[in-house]
Design a protein around this motif. Sequence first.
Motif: not given
Length: 404
Positions: A270-281, A289-305
């Motif tokens: 939870d950083f910079g107004g975003r909540r994100f997670s990495f793949m469970r693999d 990480v080592l090959g420069g490929k996507p590892i993010i599983d979810s990424d959401d900008l969390i509004p104030k509400r």
Amino acid sequence: MSKQLGLYIHIPFCKSKCDYCDFYSLPDREERMDAYQKALLTHIKETAPQARGYLVDTIYFGGGTPSLYGERRIRELLAVIRRRFEVAGNAEITLEANPDSADRRTMLHLRRAGINRISLGMQSAHDDELSALHRPHTFQQVQDAVAAIRAAKIRNLSLDLMYGLPGQDMARWQDSVEKAISLKPEHLSCYGLKVEEGTPLCGRVRRGEVLPSDDQQADMYLWMVARLESAGYHQYEISNFAQSGFQSRHNLKYWLTRPYLGFGPGAHSDFGGRRFSFMRDLDGYIDGVLGGKPIIDSDDLIPKRERSGEYLMLRLRTVRGIEEWEYRREYFMNFDPVEQKLFAYEHNGWAARDGHRWRLTPIGFLLSNQLIGELLELQESATLETTLPKVRDTPPPQPDGDTL
């Protein structure tokens, strides 16, 4: 002054998988530890520039079983973190450990590397209950591990306990709590056993295995709260109790919605107004990480509400609770509907208030999923306020920061 930041490092390796566990953890994958270490170090170095201006005041090695990972790797991770991040001199640095992998030599090396807090998975003082959960240790090993931790001069120890176990009754639960107290930890985390979908325990229950009833577990919980308070362990969250000054500073970041960065498969941030997670693999994370490929599983900008909902949901897990003017000032939301419901909870003994601040009682904590759900429904139907309403009272003085 720098903003404060927590770091979470997920170590997914385990000696064996407990029957109730649905965390991302893997037995018999030690051959990937070196590759995983390389990926973690790379990921930490790549991420650190984004945290300029932040002071890291908590670091948490969770799992899995981080004590199985080897003190050399933990030491290397901490060294890189200290070089790449600004780390507070009094940072709380926690490592989770199982009793069977917490020997004196390992604990001494970890303490010298900077680990100053151990979270030890005791769970029960009864070997048959531990065996029923497929825990890889005995109570004697718990006692030996505590002795090793103290011999290494680590002065902040947390023990995990579980109630509602197969074959457990009130007398056996009370005995486990008393034996945990006798080990003199500074902190206790006490959780009710949850039957998670897809776990071996779930299959056992479906095949007819009987666990203590909800009423029995409620009795265990309420007895525990009173007993730990009398022993000097003050409740500060639904399942967490500490001697004065020993609350988990890292876990408080989650409940008080403070920023944190996670590393490893399944880790959340939870950083910079975003909540994100990495793949469970594990392999996917390493290769990504080592090959420069996507590892993010979810990424959401969390509004104030949505943050306002988190404020209710997470802070009502703590004894600090919620406060009217925090809510109005931070989220520009009308507190009146929430407060009216809290008055009803107070009448039933589920909530208590001190001035403008509300918290759930121990009985309320038992019903927290239902009660917080009702409050979130009320909040959802409330109209977003563009300005603060006319004040009914003078708002209280603003504190310097959150305290519990």
